[in-house]
Design an enzyme around this catalytic site. Structure first.
Site, PDB file in Angstrom:
ATOM      1  N   GLU A 271      29.429  58.221 -27.166  1.00  0.00           N
ATOM      2  CA  GLU A 271      28.822  57.007 -27.721  1.00  0.00           C
ATOM      3  C   GLU A 271      28.263  57.246 -29.126  1.00  0.00           C
ATOM      4  OE1 GLU A 271      26.101  55.783 -24.562  1.00  0.00           O
ATOM      5  OE2 GLU A 271      27.739  54.733 -23.569  1.00  0.00           O
ATOM      6  N   ARG A 304      25.564  67.275 -21.159  1.00  0.00           N
ATOM      7  CA  ARG A 304      25.969  66.104 -20.374  1.00  0.00           C
ATOM      8  C   ARG A 304      27.487  65.896 -20.382  1.00  0.00           C
ATOM      9  NH1 ARG A 304      23.783  61.173 -21.893  1.00  0.00           N
ATOM     10  NH2 ARG A 304      23.174  60.444 -19.834  1.00  0.00           N
ATOM     11  N   ASP A 350      28.966  54.504 -14.918  1.00  0.00           N
ATOM     12  CA  ASP A 350      27.665  54.479 -15.598  1.00  0.00           C
ATOM     13  C   ASP A 350      26.596  53.776 -14.769  1.00  0.00           C
ATOM     14  OD1 ASP A 350      25.710  54.788 -17.466  1.00  0.00           O
ATOM     15  OD2 ASP A 350      26.536  53.389 -18.931  1.00  0.00           O
ATOM     16  N   GLU A 378      18.535  50.152 -15.462  1.00  0.00           N
ATOM     17  CA  GLU A 378      19.358  49.502 -16.483  1.00  0.00           C
ATOM     18  C   GLU A 378      20.300  48.448 -15.891  1.00  0.00           C
ATOM     19  OE1 GLU A 378      21.601  52.275 -18.813  1.00  0.00           O
ATOM     20  OE2 GLU A 378      22.577  50.687 -19.971  1.00  0.00           O
ATOM     21  N   GLU A 489      22.752  44.398  -4.697  1.00  0.00           N
ATOM     22  CA  GLU A 489      24.217  44.511  -4.716  1.00  0.00           C
ATOM     23  C   GLU A 489      24.869  43.210  -4.251  1.00  0.00           C
ATOM     24  OE1 GLU A 489      25.823  47.144  -1.745  1.00  0.00           O
ATOM     25  OE2 GLU A 489      27.611  47.552  -2.939  1.00  0.00           O
ATOM     26  N   TRP A 519      34.729  49.054 -24.377  1.00  0.00           N
ATOM     27  CA  TRP A 519      33.941  49.989 -23.574  1.00  0.00           C
ATOM     28  C   TRP A 519      34.643  50.504 -22.316  1.00  0.00           C
ATOM     29  CZ3 TRP A 519      29.543  51.972 -25.553  1.00  0.00           C
ATOM     30  CH2 TRP A 519      28.987  51.292 -26.630  1.00  0.00           C
TER      31      TRP A 519
HETATM   32  C1  GCV Z   1      21.022  56.977 -23.676  1.00  0.00           C
HETATM   33  C2  GCV Z   1      24.518  54.074 -21.047  1.00  0.00           C
HETATM   34  C3  GCV Z   1      23.327  53.390 -21.643  1.00  0.00           C
HETATM   35  C4  GCV Z   1      22.891  54.060 -22.929  1.00  0.00           C
HETATM   36  C5  GCV Z   1      22.630  55.544 -22.638  1.00  0.00           C
HETATM   37  C6  GCV Z   1      23.921  56.151 -22.100  1.00  0.00           C
HETATM   38  C7  GCV Z   1      23.784  57.625 -21.753  1.00  0.00           C
HETATM   39  O1  GCV Z   1      25.658  53.843 -21.836  1.00  0.00           O
HETATM   40  O2  GCV Z   1      23.620  52.039 -21.844  1.00  0.00           O
HETATM   41  O3  GCV Z   1      21.730  53.420 -23.392  1.00  0.00           O
HETATM   42  O4  GCV Z   1      22.214  56.224 -23.785  1.00  0.00           O
HETATM   43  O5  GCV Z   1      24.300  55.455 -20.933  1.00  0.00           O
HETATM   44  O6  GCV Z   1      23.585  57.906 -20.581  1.00  0.00           O
HETATM   45  O7  GCV Z   1      23.875  58.456 -22.626  1.00  0.00           O
END
Ligand code: GCV
Length: 658
Positions: A271, A304, A350, A378, A489, A519
């Protein structure tokens, strides 16, 4: 007002009443033993007990002793009660601290009948909280990326907070549920935050000082491009000698300032974050240069695995984001240094409300793997919706293809993305605290029943004496929280499809919001059907990343679990699920039922209005009102969308907008 009153959480003073009303001796020396003694002294000052250090001249009810025997391990402890005396014994100070908190959880029952010796030790040695906190407020992501609980408890407007008392309170809460590490800044390392590694290291040292008394080690997210942006080098190529030397010297200075620094966390080639690909190197090359710098000090790199193409062309049906982490990392198995931990999100996409377990976790036997989970909600209601996530995490940890996930991650541990901010209730939604608590407890014992963890959190958060009717409050909270993940869910994206959220902020429904974006998060709904074909036979081949039996279970339309069907298969709306319902009728039914369940959660909560702290009751009520509004919006958008696409009517003729 005490701090606890201002920031209510688990462990209010009342939770320490049983310990605080006893005669206690604390034996041993060291910072963590001092912490235990101070905890007991504070409780005694309030509840009339006494505490002595090292001598037991007077009769005692409780002995908390560092008494090395070599059989308990660095963080383990033994608990027993004999002859009217309760004894917690540990080989090393962290064990005494964890044993003390065990005693607090037991409350009065620790002092009732005799107890044979019980030994306790954590299943996972690395139990870490990752903060996505920015030092400077980010123009898009704010102070805390994906934060739903106010500002950062560490940073404010570009600087370290002047008053770090709250960080000390936080350390206590974290230790009480078993965490031992924390990373203090966002994995997206922007320019200001990059400087924490060098000229702003003093900020990190000040935080470490507040965490240390509770056995929490600090880690730092660093930019892979640090040698360029901080060191002035022309390159960050991990195989360049100047780069290696820069990391070595910088890391040495970091350990001079913070001798117990845990290490680094790195998000690379992900990203937009810089990484080794830019130099034609792979992720083992990248991670190992940092690992080499950290090794002399016993530090680790959490590297990561969240690496995928976020500039995909939606017309391209051959690229599958779910495959990316496995495809990038499995060829590197065996090449990572011993002090590299590859940190893998629990699902392949994610943190959606439902995903299969990431196949990468079982695919790198020669690499230390950590499991990353997300307490910050999130994609699960952003701490406006109640969503107790421990049942989901527990499913992940128990998932087995041979060894369980919990067994596969014992070399790397569990990492949870924090849901905490400077909100008075810590997590915005007061009930979201249970997620952080449960993450710590599951890291300690991954096979614990999530409902018994919830009981534990309820006991510690609402101990008798703090509510009007503890049993009623407990029943109401169970009714609100137990099934809240499945409730969420049921009214959100169906059958494992995911990502039907508003792009950008990710709150609320937007079925096609991500459908034509770069994405890689698509559902492919058309007039005939919906879902992503990830089979080997006709799709992206993702099912082939799983070991048996899952590669065949997921491949098979008949054997694939309903809740993941659309993650793995594209099916007609009339496809009959294992449950007997069709896909389209399942969508309608669950979305109506989910909203009904939220209405019931509100009723349950309203019934305890006079029994809990009015501020807390008001906050939860306000959130439940919003959850109700939002659940109805989810129901209406999802049902309308699929009714329009499919042209299939609801068998029960309920109101669907057309
Ligand atoms: C910290 C998702 C989130 C991002 C986050 C990313 C990650 O894409 O929307 O905000 O970034 O995960 O885990 O690195």
């Amino acid at each position: 007002m005490t701090d606890v009153d201002r920031h209510p959480a688990w462990l209010p003073p009342e939770a320490l009443r049983a310990v605080g009303s006893r005669r206690t001796v604390v034996r041993g020396a060291g910072t963590l033993v001092d912490t235990v003694a101070a905890e007991v002294a504070r409780a005694c000052a309030r509840y009339g007990g006494t505490v002595h250090r090292d001598d037991a001249a007077t009769p005692v009810d409780l002995v908390l002793a560092l008494a090395p025997s070599g059989d308990l391990g660095p963080e383990g402890y033994a608990l027993s009660r004999d002859d009217g005396v309760t004894v917690v014994r540990a080989d090393e100070p962290p064990g005494l601290l964890y044993g003390f908190f065990h005693l607090v959880r037991l409350g009065e029952s620790a002092f009732e009948s005799a107890r044979p010796v019980e030994r306790h030790a954590p299943a996972l040695h690395r139990r870490m909280v990752d903060h996505w906190d920015n030092v400077a407020v980010h123009p898009v992501m704010g102070q805390v990326e994906r934060g739903y609980a106010g500002g950062s408890i560490f940073w404010r407007d570009g600087a370290l907070r002047a008053d770090l008392d709250r960080v000390g309170e936080y350390a206590r809460l974290l230790a009480a549920c078993g965490f031992n590490a924390i990373s203090v800044n966002n994995v997206n390392v922007h320019l200001t935050e990059a400087h924490l590694l060098t000229d702003r290291l003093g900020d990190v040292a000040a935080i470490a000082e507040r965490l240390r008394p509770y056995g929490i080690r600090v880690h730092l997210s660093v930019s892979f491009a640090s040698p360029v942006i901080l060191g002035g080098l022309p390159t960050a190529d991990p195989l360049d000698g100047r780069v290696r030397a820069w990391w070595a010297a910088t890391t040495r200075r970091a350990y001079e300032a913070i001798p117990d620094l845990g290490g680094y966390v790195v998000k690379a080639d992900s990203e937009g974050q810089p990484g080794p690909f830019r130099y034609g190197r792979d992720h083992a090359d990248g991670a190992n240069v940092l690992a080499e710098a950290l090794a002399p000090f016993g530090g680790v790199v959490h590297w990561r695995a969240f690496v995928y193409n976020h500039r995909q062309d939606w017309r391209d049906r051959s690229t599958d984001r779910a495959r990316a982490a496995y495809d990038h990392f499995t060829p590197l198995d065996g090449r990572f240094a011993d002090n590299v931990i590859v940190q893998v999100k629990h699902g392949p996409i994610d943190f959606q409300v439902r995903e299969p377990v990431s196949p990468l976790i079982a695919a790198m036997p020669a690499t230390r793997i950590a499991l990353e989970i997300q307490a910050t909600q999130e994609y699960t209601g952003q701490q406006r919706h109640v969503c107790y996530l421990a049942p989901m995490w527990s499913e992940v940890l128990r998932f087995a293809a041979g060894p369980t996930v919990a067994e596969l991650v014992d070399g790397g541990g569990l990492v949870v993305v924090s849901n905490v901010g400077d909100d008075p209730f810590w997590t915005g939604h007061p009930l979201a605290q249970a997620n952080l608590y449960a993450a710590g407890r599951l890291a300690w014992s991954p096979d614990r029943d999530p409902m018994s963890i919830l009981d534990e959190w309820l006991d510690l958060t609402f101990p008798p004496g703090t509510t009007g009717d503890p049993d009623l409050v407990r029943r109401a909270l169970h009714a609100v929280m137990d099934d809240s993940w499945r409730t969420y869910e049921s009214y959100a994206a169906p059958l494992g499809i995911g990502f039907m959220v508003r792009p950008g902020h990710h709150y609320g429904p937007d079925v096609d919001g991500y459908e034509y974006t770069p994405w890689g998060t698509y559902h492919f709904a058309d007039r005939d059907g919906v879902g992503v074909d990830r089979t080997r036979a006709t799709g992206t081949g993702f099912t082939g990343q799983y070991p048996p039996p899952w590669r065949d279970v997921y491949e098979s339309l008949d054997r694939c679990p309903d809740e993941l069907l659309l993650f793995f298969h594209h099916v007609p709306y009339g496809h009959v699920l294992r449950s007997g319902s069709t896909v389209i009728q399942h969508i309608y039914d669950t979305h109506f039922a989910g909203v009904e369940r939220v209405a019931e959660m509100r009723r349950q909560w309203a019934a305890v209005a006079d029994l809990v702290d009015p501020r807390l009751h008001a906050r939860v009520t306000e959130r439940l009102d919003e959850q109700m509004r939002s659940a109805e919006e989810w129901r209406d958008q999802i049902n309308t969308y699929f009714s329009r696409k499919s042209g299939v009517a609801d068998a029960h003729h309920r109101a669907i907008h057309r």
